[in-house]
Design a protein around this motif. Structure first.
Motif: not given
Length: 174
Positions: A77-97
């Motif tokens: 459950x904790x891993x899924x919550x972290x995954x969702x949080x990271x996914x919600x971060x979007x895409x970083x504005x960098x090469x290969x973001x």
């Protein structure tokens, strides 16, 4: 007037959702990612400590099984919550973001799945023969360790230099 309000609402929505395909500034992305990962690390450490205490007190394979399944369920459950949080971060504005964002999400997906696989394995183990049960628990944890190690990603060594710098500079990542 109504068209102006709709346009303003659409622009606000795009600003919040990150429309335009430009991605998220590296420091902002790193901040959101590290903010999602910190509670996950704490949860895993807390669950591990709690399980060690409970396992030390467990007198039967049934009690051990319950404690292990609870630990693995909490970690999943904790891993899924972290995954969702990271996914919600979007895409970083960098090469290969997009690739970097996908690597982070995939890593947490693999960690979540590793805990889930171990939980299902231990949950299905019979406890009548204690020696066999503990042997199979040991094997399940060896598989978990292997799957978990294959999921690992080090934020300090992922992506372009500007993203690595963002991870170094953002207080949430220290």
């Amino acid at each position: 007037m109504r068209a102006a309000r709709l346009l303003a609402a659409a622009l606000l929505l795009c600003a919040v959702a990150g429309c335009g395909g430009d991605g998220v500034e590296p420091k902002q992305w790193a901040k959101v990612v590290c903010t999602a990962l910190a509670p996950w690390r704490n949860d895993i450490a807390g669950l591990t400590a709690k399980a060690q205490q409970q396992l030390g007190a467990a007198k039967t394979p049934e009690a051990t099984k319950t404690n292990i399944v609870d630990l693995l369920s909490g970690a999943e459950t904790a891993s899924e919550k972290a995954r969702a949080g990271v996914d919600a971060a979007g895409v970083p504005r960098v090469a290969d973001g997009k690739k970097v964002a996908e690597q982070f999400t995939a890593s947490l997906t693999k960690a979540r799945d590793a805990y889930g696989n171990a939980k299902r394995t231990v949950s299905g183990l019979p406890t009548a023969d204690a020696k066999t049960f503990y042997g199979k628990v040991t094997a399940a944890f060896a598989t978990l360790k292997d799957e978990y190690e294959h999921s690992a990603i080090d934020p300090a060594h992922v992506g372009p230099a500007e993203l690595q710098q963002a991870f170094d500079e953002v207080p949430e990542c220290r």
